[in-house]
Design a protein around this motif. Structure first.
Motif, PDB file in Angstrom:
ATOM      1  N   LEU A 194       0.816  -1.219   0.000  1.00 16.48           N
ATOM      2  CA  LEU A 194       0.000   0.000   0.000  1.00 16.48           C
ATOM      3  C   LEU A 194       0.847   1.265   0.000  1.00 16.48           C
ATOM      4  O   LEU A 194       0.360   2.345  -0.359  1.00 16.48           O
ATOM      5  N   ASN A 195       2.119   1.134   0.389  1.00 18.46           N
ATOM      6  CA  ASN A 195       3.002   2.305   0.364  1.00 18.46           C
ATOM      7  C   ASN A 195       3.277   2.785  -1.059  1.00 18.46           C
ATOM      8  O   ASN A 195       3.766   3.903  -1.261  1.00 18.46           O
ATOM      9  N   TYR A 196       2.985   1.914  -2.046  1.00 12.71           N
ATOM     10  CA  TYR A 196       3.211   2.291  -3.442  1.00 12.71           C
ATOM     11  C   TYR A 196       1.956   2.886  -4.091  1.00 12.71           C
ATOM     12  O   TYR A 196       1.959   3.183  -5.279  1.00 12.71           O
ATOM     13  N   VAL A 197       0.889   3.021  -3.305  1.00 14.17           N
ATOM     14  CA  VAL A 197      -0.302   3.696  -3.812  1.00 14.17           C
ATOM     15  C   VAL A 197      -0.036   5.200  -3.786  1.00 14.17           C
ATOM     16  O   VAL A 197       0.328   5.761  -2.747  1.00 14.17           O
ATOM     17  N   VAL A 198      -0.210   5.838  -4.932  1.00 14.97           N
ATOM     18  CA  VAL A 198       0.113   7.261  -5.049  1.00 14.97           C
ATOM     19  C   VAL A 198      -1.118   8.047  -5.479  1.00 14.97           C
ATOM     20  O   VAL A 198      -2.019   7.518  -6.137  1.00 14.97           O
ATOM     21  N   GLU A 199      -1.141   9.313  -5.084  1.00 16.74           N
ATOM     22  CA  GLU A 199      -2.209  10.200  -5.527  1.00 16.74           C
ATOM     23  C   GLU A 199      -1.868  10.743  -6.909  1.00 16.74           C
ATOM     24  O   GLU A 199      -0.771  11.244  -7.130  1.00 16.74           O
ATOM     25  N   THR A 200      -2.830  10.631  -7.817  1.00 15.71           N
ATOM     26  CA  THR A 200      -2.617  11.120  -9.181  1.00 15.71           C
ATOM     27  C   THR A 200      -3.952  11.218  -9.893  1.00 15.71           C
ATOM     28  O   THR A 200      -4.893  10.482  -9.568  1.00 15.71           O
ATOM     29  N   ASN A 204      -7.809   6.813 -14.138  1.00 13.12           N
ATOM     30  CA  ASN A 204      -9.252   7.025 -14.065  1.00 13.12           C
ATOM     31  C   ASN A 204      -9.715   7.703 -12.786  1.00 13.12           C
ATOM     32  O   ASN A 204     -10.721   8.398 -12.782  1.00 13.12           O
ATOM     33  N   GLU A 205      -9.009   7.484 -11.678  1.00 13.77           N
ATOM     34  CA  GLU A 205      -9.472   8.031 -10.412  1.00 13.77           C
ATOM     35  C   GLU A 205      -8.325   8.773  -9.723  1.00 13.77           C
ATOM     36  O   GLU A 205      -7.344   9.147 -10.365  1.00 13.77           O
ATOM     37  N   SER A 206      -8.451   8.966  -8.413  1.00 13.65           N
ATOM     38  CA  SER A 206      -7.491   9.832  -7.726  1.00 13.65           C
ATOM     39  C   SER A 206      -6.263   9.101  -7.215  1.00 13.65           C
ATOM     40  O   SER A 206      -5.323   9.735  -6.738  1.00 13.65           O
ATOM     41  N   HIS A 207      -6.282   7.770  -7.276  1.00 15.43           N
ATOM     42  CA  HIS A 207      -5.138   6.999  -6.815  1.00 15.43           C
ATOM     43  C   HIS A 207      -4.735   5.965  -7.858  1.00 15.43           C
ATOM     44  O   HIS A 207      -5.561   5.493  -8.644  1.00 15.43           O
ATOM     45  N   ALA A 208      -3.465   5.612  -7.846  1.00 15.99           N
ATOM     46  CA  ALA A 208      -2.935   4.570  -8.722  1.00 15.99           C
ATOM     47  C   ALA A 208      -1.840   3.836  -7.965  1.00 15.99           C
ATOM     48  O   ALA A 208      -1.455   4.230  -6.854  1.00 15.99           O
ATOM     49  N   TYR A 209      -1.350   2.783  -8.566  1.00 10.43           N
ATOM     50  CA  TYR A 209      -0.308   1.980  -7.922  1.00 10.43           C
ATOM     51  C   TYR A 209       0.956   2.071  -8.759  1.00 10.43           C
ATOM     52  O   TYR A 209       0.932   1.860  -9.980  1.00 10.43           O
ATOM     53  N   LYS A 210       2.059   2.367  -8.088  1.00  5.59           N
ATOM     54  CA  LYS A 210       3.327   2.544  -8.779  1.00  5.59           C
ATOM     55  C   LYS A 210       4.104   1.226  -8.808  1.00  5.59           C
ATOM     56  O   LYS A 210       4.336   0.603  -7.774  1.00  5.59           O
ATOM     57  N   VAL A 211       4.471   0.813 -10.009  1.00  2.56           N
ATOM     58  CA  VAL A 211       5.311  -0.371 -10.194  1.00  2.56           C
ATOM     59  C   VAL A 211       6.664   0.117 -10.689  1.00  2.56           C
ATOM     60  O   VAL A 211       6.747   0.765 -11.736  1.00  2.56           O
ATOM     61  N   ASP A 212       7.716  -0.154  -9.926  1.00  4.39           N
ATOM     62  CA  ASP A 212       9.028   0.304 -10.392  1.00  4.39           C
ATOM     63  C   ASP A 212       9.813  -0.852 -10.992  1.00  4.39           C
ATOM     64  O   ASP A 212       9.395  -2.008 -10.966  1.00  4.39           O
ATOM     65  N   SER A 213      10.963  -0.532 -11.530  1.00  6.14           N
ATOM     66  CA  SER A 213      11.739  -1.502 -12.307  1.00  6.14           C
ATOM     67  C   SER A 213      12.312  -2.628 -11.459  1.00  6.14           C
ATOM     68  O   SER A 213      12.771  -3.635 -11.997  1.00  6.14           O
ATOM     69  N   TRP A 216       3.119  -9.343 -14.403  1.00  6.42           N
ATOM     70  CA  TRP A 216       4.503  -9.810 -14.531  1.00  6.42           C
ATOM     71  C   TRP A 216       5.302  -8.721 -15.244  1.00  6.42           C
ATOM     72  O   TRP A 216       5.173  -8.534 -16.449  1.00  6.42           O
ATOM     73  N   ASN A 217       6.124  -8.037 -14.476  1.00  4.58           N
ATOM     74  CA  ASN A 217       6.961  -6.968 -15.027  1.00  4.58           C
ATOM     75  C   ASN A 217       8.281  -7.569 -15.504  1.00  4.58           C
ATOM     76  O   ASN A 217       9.365  -7.262 -14.996  1.00  4.58           O
ATOM     77  N   LYS A 218       8.173  -8.417 -16.483  1.00  6.35           N
ATOM     78  CA  LYS A 218       9.330  -9.183 -16.953  1.00  6.35           C
ATOM     79  C   LYS A 218      10.426  -8.285 -17.513  1.00  6.35           C
ATOM     80  O   LYS A 218      11.621  -8.559 -17.361  1.00  6.35           O
ATOM     81  N   GLY A 219      10.032  -7.189 -18.165  1.00  8.36           N
ATOM     82  CA  GLY A 219      11.015  -6.306 -18.792  1.00  8.36           C
ATOM     83  C   GLY A 219      11.531  -5.213 -17.878  1.00  8.36           C
ATOM     84  O   GLY A 219      12.247  -4.313 -18.331  1.00  8.36           O
ATOM     85  N   GLU A 220      11.142  -5.260 -16.592  1.00  4.50           N
ATOM     86  CA  GLU A 220      11.631  -4.314 -15.582  1.00  4.50           C
ATOM     87  C   GLU A 220      11.330  -2.861 -15.967  1.00  4.50           C
ATOM     88  O   GLU A 220      12.191  -1.986 -15.940  1.00  4.50           O
ATOM     89  N   SER A 221      10.066  -2.618 -16.340  1.00  2.00           N
ATOM     90  CA  SER A 221       9.625  -1.261 -16.668  1.00  2.00           C
ATOM     91  C   SER A 221       9.156  -0.544 -15.408  1.00  2.00           C
ATOM     92  O   SER A 221       8.930  -1.159 -14.361  1.00  2.00           O
ATOM     93  N   GLN A 222       8.975   0.762 -15.526  1.00  2.00           N
ATOM     94  CA  GLN A 222       8.415   1.560 -14.439  1.00  2.00           C
ATOM     95  C   GLN A 222       7.161   2.246 -14.960  1.00  2.00           C
ATOM     96  O   GLN A 222       7.184   2.897 -16.008  1.00  2.00           O
ATOM     97  N   PHE A 223       6.040   2.118 -14.213  1.00  2.00           N
ATOM     98  CA  PHE A 223       4.766   2.626 -14.721  1.00  2.00           C
ATOM     99  C   PHE A 223       3.748   2.657 -13.589  1.00  2.00           C
ATOM    100  O   PHE A 223       4.012   2.190 -12.468  1.00  2.00           O
ATOM    101  N   LEU A 224       2.582   3.203 -13.874  1.00  2.00           N
ATOM    102  CA  LEU A 224       1.460   3.239 -12.943  1.00  2.00           C
ATOM    103  C   LEU A 224       0.358   2.310 -13.443  1.00  2.00           C
ATOM    104  O   LEU A 224       0.166   2.157 -14.661  1.00  2.00           O
ATOM    105  N   ILE A 225      -0.388   1.708 -12.507  1.00  2.44           N
ATOM    106  CA  ILE A 225      -1.537   0.881 -12.884  1.00  2.44           C
ATOM    107  C   ILE A 225      -2.750   1.281 -12.056  1.00  2.44           C
ATOM    108  O   ILE A 225      -2.624   1.849 -10.964  1.00  2.44           O
TER     109      ILE A 225
END
Length: 639
Positions: A493-499, A503-512, A608-617
């Motif tokens: 939950l620490n990776y939940v960010v405001e943005t 679609n809404e006010s929160h998203a989840y950050k996936v880092d590499s 599965w972040n196989k390619g080690e990308s950084q993005f929001l979901i």
């Protein structure tokens, strides 16, 4: 009025004609029939053999017949089908005659009555392909073979000639009817009276001699292999399912078979049962199925219900061969019960005259025409067979604007097409065959969420979508807006960010550094799916640069055994090379094509972040979507 067995047989034949010829002029061509007819458009017999027979995988017999028959009657559906329907009815008469030779008239009446109402016999009598014709040729061969075995002193030469000719017809009809001819012929070596053995062997030589012209075609077709591009290898469940199919998947028919068998045992006399006959017809019934099964498992898949139609009749002798001869009145009562229960199952349980009589290719066009009339300007997208569609467009003189799905070969092109369509219309039509990419529907619903109606046919469905609200179904959503995370795991939950990017006010950050991210785990039964339903999975993402092997993955497992594994990459859904870009990935499980689903089958979905990308979901959604209950309804049980 005195009842006779001949009158009962005549009544059975009349009922059989009704079931086979009902609305006969409006029975559509099947895909296999179209395929065969398209392969009659050759200017010479040599071209027919080289381009119409060798590449097909079937012997030349029926294809050659259709080549000449279509030149006489054209492509008139009922005239093309007529010889096959007649063969289906005559097969019932042959079945009766064979039964009376080996058993008695009661066994013949019962067997004929069941053949009259079995869907496999009715349906293939309405299809101009080498199945009911082979069924007829096999019974014709067995009839003359039976006369040679049981009554050799009566017109042996005539029966031998007719046996040779009918066996040759089996050989030229289908490879499995050829197999039946070989099994029957070989078995006769042990049954023929010794003084006729030499003549019998000569008849076998004559059959082979008649087949010699076809050997080069046989060898070239054997090199083609099986049909595993669309036919799966069978499992042991094939056999009980086939037995269910033979009796129209009807509990009433199962009970009727059991009751007749039991009644026969109560009245059985020692002379009524012959182990020799039982083993003979057991060989005829089971050996082709076993050969087809093991060849399919260990070589190339060829086993399907249709190829067993040649050996199917002989199961009736196994079930009812012990029954002693009854009075005609008893035979009449049995006949009425069999025809009533079997006919009810054919019409209502199997829905034969609705499912089989609706051509999926024609219905896709018909429904598109209706939408075009009711909602002018609605974009129409079609996934179907081009040549067959053209046939129906010409036949019905339809002129409707539509787009072929295969003109949009990538997911990105489909998304851009839908985006444009949504700007000019509030409705959208889509008609497709079963081999359609299952995630096409959820992609369409990103732009047209509401399914206003869905029409289902054998092997096809059509839809009218609109911009209304999506109907609520059994689903789960992880939107990172609430603390509700039941069945979700592998995220912090620490990776939940405001943005406000997604679609809404929160998203989840996936880092590499995170390869395995958000996961969902639950029994598939949680979604209460029917066997032909879909599990639609969607996940929104926001990428600053092009994702590298960022996959949504789903598995279905029975304990440690995986019965399904599928993945969908975000990169397939990119619509441009410009970043940052918001992307919605879809993955759909087509449950009808997954073998081995059980009550406790577990569904797992993960990122599965196989390619080690950084993005929001955001908005990780899993939902059940209603499928097509008659999708494979001509062979499988309809729920």
């Amino acid at each position: 009025m005195k009842i006779s067995n001949k009158a009962i047989l005549f009544f059975i034949l009349i009922v059989a004609c009704v079931f086979r010829f009902y609305d006969f002029a409006h029975i559509p061509f099947t895909h296999d029939e179209f395929s065969a007819l398209f392969r009659t458009r050759f200017s010479s017999f040599h071209e027919l053999i080289e381009r119409g027979v060798r590449p097909d995988g079937h012997p030349a017999g029926v294809q050659v017949f259709l080549y000449f028959w279509s030149k006489i009657v054209g492509w008139n559906t009922w005239l093309i089908k007529l010889p096959f329907a007649v063969a289906g009815v005559l097969s019932i008469l042959l079945m009766y005659r064979i039964a009376t030779l080996w058993y008695n008239e009661t066994v013949g009446i019962i067997s004929a009555a069941f053949l009259a109402v079995m869907q496999i016999m009715v349906m293939y009598a309405q299809i101009a392909r080498p199945y009911i014709s082979g069924h007829f040729f096999v019974l014709l061969m067995v009839f003359f073979w039976s006369l040679m075995i049981l009554k050799p002193d009566k017109t042996f030469l005539r029966n031998s000639i007719l046996f040779v000719l009918s066996a040759a017809l089996c050989a030229y009809n289908h490879h499995f009817s050829l197999l039946m001819a070989a099994i029957v012929g070989f078995t006769g070596l042990f049954l023929i009276q010794r003084k006729y053995l030499g003549w019998y062997i000569l008849s076998g030589v004559a059959i082979f001699a008649l087949y010699i012209p076809h050997l080069s075609i046989l060898f070239s077709q054997l090199e083609i292999g099986g049909i595993e591009s669309w036919l799966a290898k069978p499992t042991p469940s094939f056999f009980p399912l086939y037995l269910g199919y033979l009796f129209n998947y009807s509990v009433l028919m199962y009970g009727l078979v059991g009751a007749i068998m039991a009644g026969g045992f109560f009245t059985i006399k020692k002379a009524d049962f012959s182990l020799k006959k039982f083993l003979l017809f057991l060989t005829f019934f089971i050996l082709p199925a076993l050969i087809g099964y093991f060849y399919s498992v260990y070589s190339s898949a060829v086993l399907q219900y249709s190829v067993l139609i040649f050996s199917t009749p002989f199961i009736l002798f196994l079930l009812f061969g012990h029954i002693s001869n009854q009075k005609p009145v008893v035979n009449a009562v049995l006949t009425l019960i069999i025809l009533a229960i079997g006919g009810y199952a054919l019409i209502y349980k199997r829905e034969h005259y609705r499912v089989f009589y609706d051509s999926p290719y024609e219905k896709i066009i018909d429904d598109a025409q209706k939408v075009n009339s009711q909602f002018p300007g609605t974009p129409i997208l079609i996934h179907s067979h081009h040549a067959i569609t053209d046939y129906y467009l010409d036949e019905n003189t339809f002129s409707i604007p539509f787009t072929w799905l295969d003109s949009l070969p990538t997911t990105a092109q489909l998304i851009l097409f839908l985006d444009s369509a949504s700007k000019v219309s509030n409705t959208f039509y889509y008609g497709h065959l079963s081999e359609n990419d299952s995630k096409t529907i959820p992609i369409i619903r990103d732009y047209f969420p509401e399914i206003k109606w869905q029409s289902n046919y054998f092997n096809a469905s059509t839809y009218l979508f609109s911009k209304g609200e999506k109907m609520k179904t059994k689903n789960v959503v992880l939107d990172f807006e609430t603390a509700e995370t039941k069945n979700w795991s592998n995220f912090d939950l620490n990776y939940v960010v405001e943005t406000d990017i997604l679609n809404e006010s929160h998203a989840y950050k996936v880092d590499s550094t995170i390869e395995w991210s958000v996961s969902f785990h639950e029994n598939l039964s949680f979604f209460s799916p029917q066997k032909n339903d879909f599990i639609d999975i969607a996940l929104s993402g926001y990428f600053e640069k092009s994702p590298k092997e960022t996959l949504v993955v789903a598995t279905l497992k029975n304990d440690e055994t995986t019965v399904y594994w599928g993945a969908s990459g975000f990169h397939d859904f990119l619509t441009s090379d410009i970043f940052p870009q918001q992307v919605k990935a879809h993955l759909t499980i087509k449950l009808s094509d997954v073998q081995g689903i059980e009550k406790q089958t577990a569904l797992t979905v993960f990122l599965w972040n196989k390619g080690e990308s950084q993005f929001l979901i955001d908005d990780f959604e899993i939902a059940r979507r209603a499928g097509n209950r008659v999708l494979y309804g001509l062979g499988e049980q309809i729920e």
